[in-house]
Enzyme design. Structure first.
Site, PDB file in Angstrom:
ATOM      1  CB  CYS A 116      -0.785  -0.112   1.189  1.00  0.00           C
ATOM      2  SG  CYS A 116      -2.149  -1.259   1.240  1.00  0.00           S
ATOM      3  CG  HIS A 256      -3.032   3.491   2.657  1.00  0.00           C
ATOM      4  ND1 HIS A 256      -3.374   3.313   1.372  1.00  0.00           N
ATOM      5  CD2 HIS A 256      -3.049   2.423   3.298  1.00  0.00           C
ATOM      6  CE1 HIS A 256      -3.642   2.070   1.484  1.00  0.00           C
ATOM      7  NE2 HIS A 256      -3.605   1.490   2.523  1.00  0.00           N
ATOM      8  CG  ASN A 285      -6.747  -0.390   1.586  1.00  0.00           C
ATOM      9  OD1 ASN A 285      -6.005   0.102   0.641  1.00  0.00           O
ATOM     10  ND2 ASN A 285      -6.262  -0.980   2.714  1.00  0.00           N
TER      11      ASN A 285
HETATM   12  O1  UT7 Z   1      -3.782  -1.215   3.533  1.00  0.00           O
HETATM   13  C1  UT7 Z   1      -3.103  -1.879   4.436  1.00  0.00           C
HETATM   14  C2  UT7 Z   1      -3.408  -1.559   5.786  1.00  0.00           C
HETATM   15  N1  UT7 Z   1      -4.591  -2.237   6.192  1.00  0.00           N
HETATM   16  C3  UT7 Z   1      -5.161  -1.838   7.295  1.00  0.00           C
HETATM   17  O2  UT7 Z   1      -4.744  -0.513   7.820  1.00  0.00           O
HETATM   18  C4  UT7 Z   1      -6.390  -2.255   7.969  1.00  0.00           C
HETATM   19  C5  UT7 Z   1      -6.325  -2.181   9.413  1.00  0.00           C
HETATM   20  N2  UT7 Z   1      -7.234  -2.831  10.098  1.00  0.00           N
HETATM   21  C6  UT7 Z   1      -8.622  -2.439  10.211  1.00  0.00           C
HETATM   22  O3  UT7 Z   1      -9.025  -1.639   9.605  1.00  0.00           O
HETATM   23  C7  UT7 Z   1      -9.422  -3.181  11.427  1.00  0.00           C
HETATM   24  O4  UT7 Z   1      -8.542  -3.945  12.131  1.00  0.00           O
HETATM   25  C8  UT7 Z   1     -10.603  -4.003  10.818  1.00  0.00           C
HETATM   26  C9  UT7 Z   1     -11.618  -3.144   9.722  1.00  0.00           C
HETATM   27  C10 UT7 Z   1     -10.022  -4.774   9.787  1.00  0.00           C
HETATM   28  C11 UT7 Z   1     -11.357  -4.725  11.581  1.00  0.00           C
HETATM   29  O5  UT7 Z   1     -11.811  -3.917  12.477  1.00  0.00           O
HETATM   30  P1  UT7 Z   1     -11.824  -4.167  14.301  1.00  0.00           P
HETATM   31  O6  UT7 Z   1     -12.406  -2.935  15.052  1.00  0.00           O
HETATM   32  O7  UT7 Z   1     -10.115  -4.191  14.270  1.00  0.00           O
HETATM   33  O8  UT7 Z   1     -12.386  -5.518  14.232  1.00  0.00           O
HETATM   34  P2  UT7 Z   1     -11.936  -6.857  14.864  1.00  0.00           P
HETATM   35  O9  UT7 Z   1     -10.970  -7.646  13.869  1.00  0.00           O
HETATM   36  O10 UT7 Z   1     -11.407  -6.754  16.366  1.00  0.00           O
HETATM   37  O11 UT7 Z   1     -13.269  -7.742  14.946  1.00  0.00           O
HETATM   38  C12 UT7 Z   1     -14.333  -7.386  16.069  1.00  0.00           C
HETATM   39  C13 UT7 Z   1     -15.350  -8.459  15.654  1.00  0.00           C
HETATM   40  C14 UT7 Z   1     -14.938  -9.768  15.747  1.00  0.00           C
HETATM   41  O12 UT7 Z   1     -16.031 -10.770  16.321  1.00  0.00           O
HETATM   42  P3  UT7 Z   1     -15.529 -10.942  17.801  1.00  0.00           P
HETATM   43  O13 UT7 Z   1     -14.334 -12.008  18.049  1.00  0.00           O
HETATM   44  O14 UT7 Z   1     -15.560  -9.917  18.729  1.00  0.00           O
HETATM   45  O15 UT7 Z   1     -16.812 -11.995  18.041  1.00  0.00           O
HETATM   46  C15 UT7 Z   1     -14.796 -10.210  14.215  1.00  0.00           C
HETATM   47  O16 UT7 Z   1     -15.179 -11.722  13.918  1.00  0.00           O
HETATM   48  O17 UT7 Z   1     -15.865  -8.189  14.248  1.00  0.00           O
HETATM   49  C16 UT7 Z   1     -15.972  -9.476  13.719  1.00  0.00           C
HETATM   50  N3  UT7 Z   1     -16.111  -9.076  12.328  1.00  0.00           N
HETATM   51  C17 UT7 Z   1     -16.824  -8.733  11.294  1.00  0.00           C
HETATM   52  N4  UT7 Z   1     -18.238  -8.842  11.535  1.00  0.00           N
HETATM   53  C18 UT7 Z   1     -18.973  -8.536  10.711  1.00  0.00           C
HETATM   54  C19 UT7 Z   1     -14.776  -9.161  11.560  1.00  0.00           C
HETATM   55  N5  UT7 Z   1     -14.998  -8.799  10.149  1.00  0.00           N
HETATM   56  C20 UT7 Z   1     -16.255  -8.557  10.137  1.00  0.00           C
HETATM   57  C21 UT7 Z   1     -17.141  -8.409   9.274  1.00  0.00           C
HETATM   58  N6  UT7 Z   1     -18.597  -8.172   9.619  1.00  0.00           N
HETATM   59  N7  UT7 Z   1     -16.990  -7.896   7.928  1.00  0.00           N
END
Ligand code: UT7
Length: 330
Positions: A116, A256, A285
């Protein structure tokens, strides 16, 4: 290090494919919701390339617009760099395909792999070639068909990415300071937090590898999030200091576009929320294309005007990160 010659961006362009995939559409693909995606990422929709469009095709569309904006012909380009993690093929480079399609017969061409962060790295590489006097004019492109490398059964990643391309034409000279010094860094010890582990020489293309879905992007989202906030914030502060500029003097910050919460966290830390550019809602993204598309949009919608100081910052797989400052001369 001060550049020997001023280098300016004299034209920008961007392109996203026609097909739009909304958060509501994704509700039919994986177990997710518009509410979850929007509240966690700020994304509403993303564009998805057609089956017959590869990264070079997207890049060509952006390049044509950038050349028209610059008012120059393709034969005037000395160098083409395409930043991409979704090249048409392993080789030859996507940049060579772009060269052929736009008729830039006098250019030498290569791809740059910094995930990225690629567009900012490519801007810096091209700027240094021009500043040193080696060449006069460069075309820098960030182009991605991310949809090919996404596991459409993994809700943790498939909702995050989109396809698209952005381009900039760089040339020696111009008013103001042009593209100033960049700050860039990498940490390969964290590679496995964001990568596509299969398909290369480490883990070749076998039936077993494909069955294990190693050809798709894998990400530890929370870890990546934390590193992105810290690295981009630090890089911006370092780039400002290196170029003798205060955050108050900057008219527009373009980060980004990975997640609005990452962008908000950086804004808050730097105290620049009123000048932070964000279009992640429309495109999600698009990896190395994200910064290039955002820069083009910020110029075209009048956010950036002549004489403005602009800060660009990126973070991506590797890990890689960086920031630079430019004075808009057009
Ligand atoms: O370009 C390169 C750089 N990339 C990035 O910068 C991405 C960086 N990361 C992020 O943007 C975030 O970490 C995400 C958007 C990917 C995820 O957000 P988060 O607030 O960190 O969520 P999480 O991964 O901690 O997941 C929270 C919950 C989980 O459920 P439990 O374990 O709390 O029951 C996931 O299973 O949300 C669940 N979850 C979803 N639920 C509905 C994960 N993906 C989804 C989804 N829809 N698409």
């Amino acid at each position: 290090m001060q550049p020997i010659r001023t280098v300016s961006i004299i034209g920008t362009g961007s392109y996203v494919p026609e097909k739009v995939l909304t958060n509501q559409d994704l509700e039919h693909v994986v177990e997710t919701s518009d509410e979850w995606i929007y509240s966690r990422t700020g994304m509403r929709e993303r564009h998805i390339a057609a089956d017959d469009q590869a990264a070079s095709d997207l890049g060509v569309e952006a390049a044509k617009k950038a050349l028209a904006d610059a008012g120059i012909g393709a034969e005037e380009i000395d160098l083409i760099i395409v930043a991409t993690l979704s090249p048409d093929m392993f080789f030859p480079s996507t940049a060579c395909f772009v060269q052929d399609k736009i008729g830039a017969k006098n250019a030498f061409c290569y791809d740059l792999g910094a995930a990225c962060s690629g567009f900012l790295y490519a801007l810096d590489a091209a700027k240094n070639q021009i500043a040193s006097g080696a060449i006069e004019t460069a075309l820098v492109i960030g182009s991605e068909k991310m949809s090919t490398f996404i596991d459409w059964e993994d809700r943790g990643t498939c909702i995050l990415f989109g396809d698209g391309a952005g381009a900039a034409v760089l040339r020696a000279g111009g008013e103001g300071r042009g593209i100033m010094d960049a700050v860039m860094g990498s940490d390969g010890s964290l590679a496995d937090l964001l990568w596509t582990p299969g398909g290369g020489s480490r883990n070749p293309m076998t039936h077993e590898m494909l069955d294990q879905k190693q050809q798709y992007l894998k990400m530890e989202g929370r870890d990546v999030f934390k590193h992105a906030v810290v690295r981009m914030g630090d890089a911006v502060l370092e780039a400002l200091e290196k170029n003798g500029i205060s955050a108050d003097d900057v008219n527009c910050f373009i980060p980004h576009q990975a997640n609005v919460r990452i962008i908000d966290a950086i804004s808050k830390r730097l105290g620049v929320a009123d000048r932070m550019y964000c279009n992640v809602e429309k495109y999600a993204n698009t990896s190395s294309a994200a910064l290039a598309i955002a820069l083009d949009e910020a110029v075209k919608d009048g956010t950036i005007t002549k004489g403005d100081l602009v800060v660009l910052t990126v973070f991506g797989g590797g890990f890689t990160w960086g920031a630079n400052v430019l004075e808009w001369g057009k």
